[in-house]
Design a protein around this motif. Structure first.
Motif, mmCIF file in Angstrom:
data_model
loop_
_atom_site.group_PDB
_atom_site.id
_atom_site.type_symbol
_atom_site.label_atom_id
_atom_site.label_comp_id
_atom_site.label_asym_id
_atom_site.label_seq_id
_atom_site.Cartn_x
_atom_site.Cartn_y
_atom_site.Cartn_z
ATOM 1 N N VAL A 181 57.232 51.757 -14.218
ATOM 2 C CA VAL A 181 56.155 51.478 -13.272
ATOM 3 C C VAL A 181 56.151 52.580 -12.212
ATOM 4 C CG1 VAL A 181 55.262 49.860 -11.560
ATOM 5 C CG2 VAL A 181 56.343 49.004 -13.658
ATOM 6 N N ARG A 185 61.979 47.663 -15.248
ATOM 7 C CA ARG A 185 62.110 46.204 -15.209
ATOM 8 C C ARG A 185 63.385 45.713 -15.907
ATOM 9 N NH1 ARG A 185 57.643 44.873 -12.718
ATOM 10 N NH2 ARG A 185 55.601 45.743 -13.245
ATOM 11 N N GLU A 212 62.348 39.410 -8.755
ATOM 12 C CA GLU A 212 61.640 40.148 -9.806
ATOM 13 C C GLU A 212 60.147 39.845 -9.755
ATOM 14 O OE1 GLU A 212 62.927 40.472 -13.715
ATOM 15 O OE2 GLU A 212 64.929 41.219 -13.203
ATOM 16 N N ASP A 221 66.195 44.545 -12.226
ATOM 17 C CA ASP A 221 65.295 45.667 -11.982
ATOM 18 C C ASP A 221 66.062 46.847 -11.385
ATOM 19 O OD1 ASP A 221 63.317 44.027 -12.846
ATOM 20 O OD2 ASP A 221 62.200 43.944 -10.966
ATOM 21 N N ASN A 273 58.346 42.210 -7.668
ATOM 22 C CA ASN A 273 58.158 43.528 -8.268
ATOM 23 C C ASN A 273 57.117 43.540 -9.386
ATOM 24 O OD1 ASN A 273 60.074 44.620 -6.585
ATOM 25 N ND2 ASN A 273 61.729 44.551 -8.087
ATOM 26 N N SER A 274 56.583 42.381 -9.756
ATOM 27 C CA SER A 274 55.668 42.346 -10.899
ATOM 28 C C SER A 274 54.324 41.700 -10.590
ATOM 29 C CB SER A 274 56.331 41.588 -12.064
ATOM 30 O OG SER A 274 56.654 40.264 -11.696
ATOM 31 N N TYR A 298 57.723 45.354 -2.736
ATOM 32 C CA TYR A 298 58.768 45.417 -3.759
ATOM 33 C C TYR A 298 60.096 45.028 -3.127
ATOM 34 C CZ TYR A 298 55.141 48.156 -6.068
ATOM 35 O OH TYR A 298 53.967 48.572 -6.618
ATOM 36 N N THR A 317 58.648 36.262 -13.715
ATOM 37 C CA THR A 317 57.666 35.756 -12.763
ATOM 38 C C THR A 317 58.367 35.204 -11.522
ATOM 39 O OG1 THR A 317 57.672 33.557 -13.743
ATOM 40 C CG2 THR A 317 56.106 35.170 -14.645
ATOM 41 N N ALA A 331 59.774 41.878 -17.079
ATOM 42 C CA ALA A 331 59.232 41.378 -15.811
ATOM 43 C C ALA A 331 59.309 39.860 -15.774
ATOM 44 C CB ALA A 331 57.793 41.833 -15.652
#
Length: 479
Positions: free
Chosen positions: A124, A171, A185, A211, A188-189, A195, A178, A176
């Motif tokens: 990412v 990731r 995490e 991550d 971050n997603s 972040y 939820t 990734a």
């Protein structure tokens, strides 16, 4: 004990002495064999994942250097690749302050594989929108403000906010997660400009968060873009690693957090720090140092229970073993920007002898066989207490060799141990990993339930003038 010692002795027991040998016994044998196979594969899997994480962090560092080179040449940063073709894509929303997508690998002169992490997923790439405008970075004295907010949340109530200009994110093995599965995490997603570096205080987050993130603030990118990126050649001059609060503060923009009443442990809140010539990577916690008044060196902060029956002698900022089922190490890796051939280092607090109290003797040595002298009037006595560390030499993604470092029997809790000119027969290395070991006695037998705890007081990486002889192992600093 090897698993085969649990099997029936089939060769030396007569057949008539085995009535009923059949499905039950065979099931037991198969269960034991299955468990042994599972344990072996699990250990190999853990080792492989550790190597993959080191590889991913190294990859992120190298790609940040490539982005720095691009910024130097183009006076801007590239926009993300949104459709997977390897090229920059224009922003779709004029009001976005931050952009996120894939790394534009073709724009940066890379291959598609370069933009994927060791688990095969695209990295990412996020960037501050104003930094992608033509000429945005032309004025070295006035760069755009970072619009990516990175939060360090090692413990509740002590968050540190970092305004990054750009970042790269892997990731990890689990992909990734939820927010409902892992809050850290999920941050971050979720596609916004916020972040997080690590899992925070919730045990559920810690267990599953994997991550990996690297970033550049406006300040660190400006410094990096003002010089030619390091070339992959041998370092001609020694590299002195900063291991004190003052030295690290001079090379980073970290806000240090005091972790006890006296502030003796200063926590960076980060699992990795980029310094001149290298990158520091913490395992099992976050990078930490002593306060200015102590200056015992660099370690890893964790609030987990240490592996010892004497927790009062251990603080939370040392390299050591935590009392988990797998005896998790608080280890330290140093990823160098150039290859080197040898290293000299000092370990602070590496004991060789300890005065243990009556309670420890009752629990661990009731016959007092380990006592080097008769117990005193309060029931304590000195014993051999040889703390140690494993020093691993890495080149790219493989271990070239290891050395075992042990404290001299004359060393006390507050002393330092110096190990000089350590090498692997002149082979070049690009990464060193320092791993705490269990405590052993004078016969090199492990003292159960006791881990080594120490700090990295100093480290110098260099080349060899003529040859680099391989030192013996284990090593001590005894005269």
């Amino acid at each position: 004990m090897p698993f085969f010692k649990f099997l029936p002795n089939l060769a030396f027991v007569p057949r008539r002495a085995q009535p009923g040998w059949g499905l039950i016994e065979m099931a037991a044998v198969l269960a034991i064999l299955g468990f042994a196979t599972w344990a072996t594969l699990s250990a190999l899997g853990t080792s492989d994942q550790g190597k993959a994480r080191i590889q991913a962090q190294s990859q992120i560092d190298e790609l940040l250097e490539r982005l720095t080179t691009f910024a130097w040449a183009e006076d801007r940063l590239p926009t993300p690749d949104r459709n997977g073709n390897g090229l920059e894509d224009p922003p779709t929303n004029s009001s976005d302050n931050a952009l996120e997508g894939g790394l534009p690998w073709i724009t940066l002169g890379l291959s598609k594989a370069d933009a994927r992490d060791p688990w095969g997923r695209p990295l990412v790439y996020a960037v501050t929108r104003s930094a992608t405008v033509i000429g945005a970075l032309a004025d070295r004295q006035s760069w755009p403000e970072g619009k990516l907010t990175i939060t360090s949340t090692k413990t509740a109530g002590t968050e540190q906010k970092i305004a990054a200009l750009t970042l790269l994110l892997s990731r990890g093995q689990n992909g990734a997660l939820t927010a409902s599965t892992n809050g850290a995490e999920g941050e971050n997603s979720n596609g916004d400009a916020f972040y997080t570096l690590e899992a925070g205080r919730r045990n559920g987050d810690r267990a599953s968060f994997d991550d990996l993130l690297g970033y550049r603030t406006a300040g660190t990118l400006a410094v990096a873009a003002g010089r030619t990126p390091p070339l992959p050649t041998m370092g001609n001059s020694p590299l002195e690693l900063p291991t004190t609060l003052a030295a690290l503060s001079a090379q980073t923009d970290v806000t240090w957090i005091g972790r006890d009443l006296e502030g003796a442990v200063q926590d960076s809140g980060q699992t990795s720090l980029t310094i001149e010539g290298a990158r520091l990577i913490a395992e099992g916690g976050t990078l930490a140092v002593d306060s200015t008044s102590m200056n015992r060196g660099l370690g890893v902060y964790s609030d987990a229970a240490p592996l010892t029956d004497s927790p009062a002698l251990v603080d939370g900022g040392e390299l050591g073993l935590d009392a988990t089922e797998s005896e998790s190490p608080r280890a330290l890796s140093i990823l160098f920007h150039r290859p080197y051939e040898r290293v000299s280092l000092t370990l602070s607090g590496l004991e060789g002898r300890r005065q243990v109290d009556a309670a420890w003797l009752r629990s661990n040595d009731p016959t007092k066989k380990r006592c080097l002298a008769p117990p005193n009037h309060v029931g304590s006595c000195p014993i051999h207490w040889r703390e140690g560390a494993r020093l691993e030499f890495w080149d790219e993604n493989k271990v070239m060799g290891t050395l075992e470092l042990r404290g001299c029997p004359s060393k006390s809790l507050d002393s330092s141990s110096r190990f000089t000119n350590l090498s692997q027969n002149g082979q070049v290395f690009t990464l060193l990993r320092l791993v705490p070991l269990p405590v052993v006695d004078q016969s090199n037998r492990v003292i159960p339930g006791e881990g080594s705890f120490f700090r990295l007081g100093s480290l110098t990486a260099s080349t060899c003038e003529d040859s680099c002889p391989e030192p013996p192992s284990p090593l001590t600093d005894c005269p």
